[in-house]
Design a protein around this motif. Structure first.
Motif, PDB file in Angstrom:
ATOM      1  N   ASN A  97       0.839  -1.325  -0.077  1.00  0.00           N
ATOM      2  CA  ASN A  97      -0.032  -0.029   0.156  1.00  0.00           C
ATOM      3  C   ASN A  97       0.975   1.165  -0.115  1.00  0.00           C
ATOM      4  O   ASN A  97       1.706   1.453   0.969  1.00  0.00           O
ATOM      5  N   TYR A 143       0.598   5.465   0.009  1.00  0.00           N
ATOM      6  CA  TYR A 143      -0.297   6.586   0.191  1.00  0.00           C
ATOM      7  C   TYR A 143       0.561   7.805  -0.051  1.00  0.00           C
ATOM      8  O   TYR A 143       1.624   7.945   0.420  1.00  0.00           O
ATOM      9  N   LYS A 147      -4.618   7.341  -2.033  1.00  0.00           N
ATOM     10  CA  LYS A 147      -3.962   6.116  -2.022  1.00  0.00           C
ATOM     11  C   LYS A 147      -3.548   5.760  -3.690  1.00  0.00           C
ATOM     12  O   LYS A 147      -4.458   5.804  -4.511  1.00  0.00           O
ATOM     13  N   GLY A 204      -1.852  -0.692  -4.195  1.00  0.00           N
ATOM     14  CA  GLY A 204      -2.319  -1.605  -3.408  1.00  0.00           C
ATOM     15  C   GLY A 204      -3.789  -1.651  -3.273  1.00  0.00           C
ATOM     16  O   GLY A 204      -4.642  -0.823  -3.844  1.00  0.00           O
ATOM     17  N   GLU A 250      -8.567   2.762  -3.677  1.00  0.00           N
ATOM     18  CA  GLU A 250      -9.414   3.758  -3.011  1.00  0.00           C
ATOM     19  C   GLU A 250     -10.972   3.905  -3.514  1.00  0.00           C
ATOM     20  O   GLU A 250     -11.062   3.832  -4.552  1.00  0.00           O
ATOM     21  N   TYR A 256       4.618   4.124   2.856  1.00  0.00           N
ATOM     22  CA  TYR A 256       4.533   2.865   2.067  1.00  0.00           C
ATOM     23  C   TYR A 256       4.352   1.646   3.113  1.00  0.00           C
ATOM     24  O   TYR A 256       5.228   1.789   3.996  1.00  0.00           O
TER      25      TYR A 256
END
Length: 526
Positions: A291, A293, A322, A325, A329, A389
């Motif tokens: 993930n 962001y 986002k 990942g 979103e 991350y």
């Protein structure tokens, strides 16, 4: 686990790449080709040379002499010279080469000098820069032959990106044409006359630059950062290099300087930078499925309270987008791990925070973020303008990456001046910083590390030497860029409040003085 090697050698490594070094025997010389001339050469060798590399602009006149650099005396006709550009002349009697390139001769030329009698060969590089401001100028005819300009690499985009959506674009770089895509990027820079761009390359034809930035190879994406808002031309590079220097285990965002042409027209000096995404993470040994962001506004403050609007946030991921990942979103649980971290930082008691924070974040990353951003006075990067991350399949901790530094080193995002003797610990903008500093088991150690960084990594001498190294490479290109964009910079509407605009030379003097004052102020503080 972080490597045992820490960052005390990082600035030394950076300086090694930026500052000139002497040429060793039997390596590439300043002539642009191999030299075999040493103190122990046997008699009879010529060691031919033509000096260089030689850089000039279309319409200017270049003269240089080709001959032996030893005591060997050879008639000029004994030298075989090939590859002279059309219109260049060589006088065998004097060895002089003379060349005044026409307005259609922008290119890099490789002149070969061969001595049949001694079987020696060398090469002389001649780089002719496009006279973009001449009313009769002819655009660069062959981008594949225009790989450098005043010693910097050149990127050609065959179309100017006009939207924030990727569109097909042919990008020519060091003789190779990439069938790629490009788009506009940025926030405030979207309104600049000289925009920033993101370039996306095919999986089977990734961007390759083996020489700059310790190797900038196999990139799926890269960012062209506009220097329109920084007439020192070095702030972005200096920020990323200082972050990288803090610890080799940090996620390293590489940068270098390059010249950009769009639709055949000179577009100026840019900073080329890595693009944080799943390919970037995979290249650093992490999962591409983690993930990622991006903090896009100041509500990315690791707190439940909104900086922008006051009161409780509507969600704990306010201020973030986002980027990579699953879930995506907009889907349930897309921000679950980030929201759990924000909640922990915002609400945990002292004992829980100090015992549990290291299992949630790479603590060195986030502590160094505070040291880094307070040193450079990066007020737009203490909360927003950052990447976070987490790979839930490995150690499950968050890692930090910096981003966007037009607001740094003595100027705001609107280019106003910012005093070096300003105390900012950014605890009002970042609850995580506040927690680090207020905890009795964490704060003193972090302040002590700050003092150690100033003594060993962020020394005034090392930072000033970095700036010197950049300028040694970009000076001619920065002056060309100032000639192209200087008036637009001074008259840009968002900066109309300013009455203290500087030239390139004046901004460099301001930056250097600011760095000295900042180091002294922070050293006195920590």
């Amino acid at each position: 686990m972080r490597p045992l090697l820490r960052s005390t050698a990082r600035l030394t490594l950076l300086l090694g790449a930026l500052l000139p070094s002497a040429c060793a025997d039997d390596t590439e010389s300043a002539t642009g080709g191999p030299t075999t001339h040493t103190a122990s050469d046997p008699p009879g060798l010529c060691a031919p040379s033509g000096g260089g590399p030689h850089w000039l602009r279309e319409g200017e006149t270049l003269t240089f002499t080709i001959g032996c650099t030893t005591s060997l005396s050879l008639d000029g006709t004994a030298l075989e010279i090939t590859g002279l550009p059309p219109g260049a002349t060589h006088d065998p009697a004097t060895g002089e080469v003379r060349f005044t390139p026409a307005l259609d001769q922008a290119a890099v030329y490789d002149v070969t000098v061969h001595v049949p009698a001694t079987d020696e060969t060398t090469h002389v590089k001649i780089g002719v820069a496009d006279a973009w401001d001449d009313p009769a100028n002819i655009p660069v005819l062959d981008p594949a032959r225009y790989g450098e300009e005043y010693g910097l690499p050149v990127l050609f985009l065959d179309r100017r990106p006009l939207t924030e959506e990727y569109d097909a674009n042919t990008i020519t770089y060091r003789g190779h044409a990439y069938l790629a895509e490009a788009k506009l990027r940025g926030a405030s820079s979207l309104s600049y006359p000289k925009n920033s761009y993101t370039l996306k390359f095919a999986k089977d034809d990734r961007f390759q630059e083996p020489d700059e930035a310790f190797g900038f190879t196999d990139r799926r994406k890269l960012v062209l950062i506009s220097t329109f808002d920084d007439n020192s031309y070095v702030r972005q590079r200096l920020a990323y290099d200082l972050w990288n220097a803090l610890d080799p285990a940090h996620l390293q965002i590489k940068t270098y300087s390059a010249v950009v042409y769009i639709e055949g027209a000179y577009w100026g000096l840019y900073t080329v930078a890595d693009h944080p995404d799943k390919d970037f993470m995979e290249a650093h040994g992490y999962s591409e499925d983690g993930n990622l962001y991006k903090a896009i506004d100041h509500d990315a403050n690791f707190d439940r309270i909104s900086i922008q609007y006051g009161g409780e946030k509507s969600t704990l991921h306010d201020g973030y987008e986002k980027k990579e990942g699953l879930p995506l979103e907009g889907e349930p649980g897309a921000f679950a791990d980030l929201e759990a971290l924000v909640d922990f930082v915002a609400t945990s008691d002292s004992a829980t925070f100090t015992s549990g924070i290291a299992s949630r974040i790479d603590q060195r990353d986030y502590e160094d973020w505070w040291i880094f951003v307070t040193f450079i006075l990066g007020s737009d990067s203490a909360g927003k303008n950052s990447y976070h991350y987490r790979d839930p399949t490995t150690d499950g901790v968050f890692r930090y990456m910096p981003w966007d530094f037009n607001d740094s080193f003595g100027q705001t995002w609107q280019t106003a001046r910012a005093s070096a003797s300003t105390f900012r610990d950014y605890t009002d903008m970042n609850r995580l910083f506040e927690r680090f500093l207020e905890e009795p088991t964490l704060g003193p150690a972090l302040r002590a590390r700050y003092a150690d960084v100033l003594r060993t990594i962020y020394t005034e001498e090392a930072i000033q030497a970095l700036v010197t190294g950049y300028i040694d490479r970009i000076d001619a290109s920065a002056r060309r860029d100032e000639h192209r964009w200087g008036e637009a910079y001074r008259t840009y509407g968002d900066w109309s409040f300013r009455t203290d605009f500087t030239t390139y030379d004046e901004e460099l003097a301001y930056l250097r003085a600011w760095l000295t004052e900042r180091w002294q102020f922070q050293a006195a503080t920590y």
